[in-house]
Scaffold this motif. Sequence first.
Motif, PDB file in Angstrom:
ATOM      1  N   GLY A 253       0.800  -1.224   0.000  1.00  0.00           N
ATOM      2  CA  GLY A 253       0.000   0.000   0.000  1.00  0.00           C
ATOM      3  C   GLY A 253       0.825   1.263   0.000  1.00  0.00           C
ATOM      4  N   THR A 254       2.071   1.191  -0.491  1.00  0.00           N
ATOM      5  CA  THR A 254       2.931   2.380  -0.557  1.00  0.00           C
ATOM      6  C   THR A 254       3.113   2.775  -2.023  1.00  0.00           C
ATOM      7  OG1 THR A 254       4.942   1.036  -0.647  1.00  0.00           O
ATOM      8  CG2 THR A 254       4.179   1.719   1.521  1.00  0.00           C
ATOM      9  N   ARG A 255       3.646   3.971  -2.250  1.00  0.00           N
ATOM     10  CA  ARG A 255       3.914   4.435  -3.606  1.00  0.00           C
ATOM     11  C   ARG A 255       5.378   4.851  -3.716  1.00  0.00           C
ATOM     12  NH1 ARG A 255       1.234   5.809  -8.225  1.00  0.00           N
ATOM     13  NH2 ARG A 255      -0.751   5.215  -7.297  1.00  0.00           N
ATOM     14  N   LEU A 256       6.041   4.314  -4.729  1.00  0.00           N
ATOM     15  CA  LEU A 256       7.452   4.611  -4.954  1.00  0.00           C
ATOM     16  C   LEU A 256       7.624   5.427  -6.224  1.00  0.00           C
ATOM     17  CD1 LEU A 256       9.029   1.074  -4.324  1.00  0.00           C
ATOM     18  CD2 LEU A 256       8.912   2.986  -2.699  1.00  0.00           C
ATOM     19  N   ASN A 257       8.757   6.114  -6.298  1.00  0.00           N
ATOM     20  CA  ASN A 257       9.196   6.734  -7.543  1.00  0.00           C
ATOM     21  C   ASN A 257      10.285   5.841  -8.132  1.00  0.00           C
ATOM     22  OD1 ASN A 257       7.615   9.197  -7.167  1.00  0.00           O
ATOM     23  ND2 ASN A 257       9.056   9.632  -5.510  1.00  0.00           N
ATOM     24  N   LEU A 258      10.068   5.326  -9.341  1.00  0.00           N
ATOM     25  CA  LEU A 258      10.999   4.383  -9.970  1.00  0.00           C
ATOM     26  C   LEU A 258      11.713   5.030 -11.142  1.00  0.00           C
ATOM     27  CD1 LEU A 258      11.747   1.305  -9.627  1.00  0.00           C
ATOM     28  CD2 LEU A 258       9.846   2.092  -8.225  1.00  0.00           C
ATOM     29  N   VAL A 259      13.015   4.775 -11.215  1.00  0.00           N
ATOM     30  CA  VAL A 259      13.814   5.201 -12.362  1.00  0.00           C
ATOM     31  C   VAL A 259      14.393   3.953 -13.015  1.00  0.00           C
ATOM     32  CG1 VAL A 259      15.770   6.569 -13.181  1.00  0.00           C
ATOM     33  CG2 VAL A 259      14.410   7.384 -11.233  1.00  0.00           C
ATOM     34  N   PHE A 260      14.049   3.715 -14.271  1.00  0.00           N
ATOM     35  CA  PHE A 260      14.579   2.598 -15.036  1.00  0.00           C
ATOM     36  C   PHE A 260      15.682   3.139 -15.942  1.00  0.00           C
ATOM     37  CE2 PHE A 260      10.297   1.476 -13.854  1.00  0.00           C
ATOM     38  CZ  PHE A 260      10.363   0.125 -13.532  1.00  0.00           C
ATOM     39  N   CYS A 261      16.892   2.616 -15.789  1.00  0.00           N
ATOM     40  CA  CYS A 261      18.036   3.194 -16.496  1.00  0.00           C
ATOM     41  C   CYS A 261      18.863   2.089 -17.152  1.00  0.00           C
ATOM     42  CB  CYS A 261      18.895   3.985 -15.505  1.00  0.00           C
ATOM     43  SG  CYS A 261      20.139   5.010 -16.289  1.00  0.00           S
ATOM     44  N   ASP A 262      19.189   2.268 -18.432  1.00  0.00           N
ATOM     45  CA  ASP A 262      19.995   1.289 -19.153  1.00  0.00           C
ATOM     46  C   ASP A 262      20.657   1.994 -20.327  1.00  0.00           C
ATOM     47  OD1 ASP A 262      19.738  -2.108 -19.176  1.00  0.00           O
ATOM     48  OD2 ASP A 262      20.684  -1.163 -20.902  1.00  0.00           O
ATOM     49  N   GLU A 263      21.768   1.433 -20.801  1.00  0.00           N
ATOM     50  CA  GLU A 263      22.432   2.023 -21.973  1.00  0.00           C
ATOM     51  C   GLU A 263      21.809   1.555 -23.272  1.00  0.00           C
ATOM     52  OE1 GLU A 263      25.271   1.292 -24.325  1.00  0.00           O
ATOM     53  OE2 GLU A 263      24.953  -0.854 -24.254  1.00  0.00           O
ATOM     54  N   SER A 264      20.929   0.556 -23.215  1.00  0.00           N
ATOM     55  CA  SER A 264      20.249   0.025 -24.385  1.00  0.00           C
ATOM     56  C   SER A 264      18.891   0.702 -24.566  1.00  0.00           C
ATOM     57  CB  SER A 264      20.041  -1.489 -24.241  1.00  0.00           C
ATOM     58  OG  SER A 264      19.020  -1.953 -25.116  1.00  0.00           O
ATOM     59  N   PHE A 265      18.669   1.252 -25.764  1.00  0.00           N
ATOM     60  CA  PHE A 265      17.389   1.885 -26.059  1.00  0.00           C
ATOM     61  C   PHE A 265      16.259   0.857 -26.000  1.00  0.00           C
ATOM     62  CE2 PHE A 265      14.136   3.382 -29.086  1.00  0.00           C
ATOM     63  CZ  PHE A 265      13.846   4.618 -28.531  1.00  0.00           C
ATOM     64  N   MET A 266      16.503  -0.341 -26.527  1.00  0.00           N
ATOM     65  CA  MET A 266      15.477  -1.383 -26.502  1.00  0.00           C
ATOM     66  C   MET A 266      15.141  -1.809 -25.082  1.00  0.00           C
ATOM     67  SD  MET A 266      16.097  -3.936 -29.712  1.00  0.00           S
ATOM     68  CE  MET A 266      15.712  -3.418 -31.394  1.00  0.00           C
ATOM     69  N   ALA A 267      16.139  -1.815 -24.200  1.00  0.00           N
ATOM     70  CA  ALA A 267      15.884  -2.164 -22.799  1.00  0.00           C
ATOM     71  C   ALA A 267      14.976  -1.138 -22.146  1.00  0.00           C
ATOM     72  CB  ALA A 267      17.202  -2.283 -22.042  1.00  0.00           C
ATOM     73  N   VAL A 268      15.306   0.130 -22.315  1.00  0.00           N
ATOM     74  CA  VAL A 268      14.504   1.188 -21.695  1.00  0.00           C
ATOM     75  C   VAL A 268      13.075   1.167 -22.227  1.00  0.00           C
ATOM     76  CG1 VAL A 268      14.275   3.692 -21.463  1.00  0.00           C
ATOM     77  CG2 VAL A 268      16.518   2.621 -21.208  1.00  0.00           C
TER      78      VAL A 268
END
Length: 378
Positions: A253-268
């Motif tokens: 029941g919590t809310r997080l701020n997520l950052v998804f980071c990768d050097e691959s454009f397809m991954a992001v």
Amino acid sequence: MNVIWSAASGEFELHRYPKGQHDKSLQAWDSADELLVEHCQQAVPQDESILILNDMFGALSVGLNQFERTVVTDSEISKRAIIQNCEANNLAAPAVLDSLEPWPECQTVLLKLTKNIGYLEFQLRQIAQLSHSVGVIATGKTTLVTSSVLRLFEKYLRDVTTSFAKKKSRLIFAQHTSPQTLDVKYPTCVKWPEKRLTLLAHANVFCKDQIDIGGRFLADNLPGFTPGQTVIDLGCGNGLLGLCALRASQNNGTRLNLVFCDESFMAVESARLNVEANFADSLGNCQFIQDDCLSTLESGSADIILCNPPFHQQNTITEHIAEQMFYDAKRVLKKQGELYVVANRHLPYQKALKKHFGGFSLATQNNKFVIYRCHKRK
């Protein structure tokens, strides 16, 4: 380190990216680059427009600078290397497109082979669907020019032949003459019922057809999260760790701020698809960043960083990527922030973690993996 390349088109200074952060034995070009540049100088008219796929560190962009050229890459590091090496040689950089962008019309496609057969097939399928005719010239070490690779070329292209080997590299020649209508193969889809997740992945994403076992181990041993924390999935791939953090926060029941980071454009882009598919209501709390590790992120901005580091770059086994990840993680974490790293037990990350964080603890381990926990105290 040899940084002066005497190519068929001239002499150039070339560095891997980031400059000066690699084993001194590693060059920014190889014999496959040399062979392709030499062939193009002799056989491709200089007024032809060329499309270059997978130029790893800019050798092809620099060595073929007299052509009208566009580069397509999935790699932020390759993109920066191309710019770095063109600037070092006072050359105009080519237009650089991300791997999922539409291609411009061209007369010749040049392709540097990689080990990722799925990504190679994706690119051959792109060529096969072009509305205009093109010649195709691929280059790679002889170990990459296998019978299975040649069968892929023959599946999608015509008149496939190869050159003789030279300095342990070969060329593949092929033609595309008429567009094919092909089914959509990517992104792939894998179900993870235990986490109630659907994982989509584009062609160049690591472990796209299954759940990565190292990532699974960290996902099963995540730290506790508190409301409003900023969590980074560093080297996110398809976003597995960040998605599991979102699932845990949802369950609590919590809310997080997520950052998804990768050097691959397809991954992001895969991570973005997966948040949309699994946590659409959390999309506004997520960022998706293509970066060289965390080089563009603000210092002291994250509470927790989750990381499953790669231990290779293209075809080279290396520790420098993990080293940079740990360095950047220390800078980007807030005071009292934590880094969690999952790694194969044999990988020697302890020295680097101690160097950057002053120490570490073992959160948990099994017979194959270990999870390191590092605490930023200053």
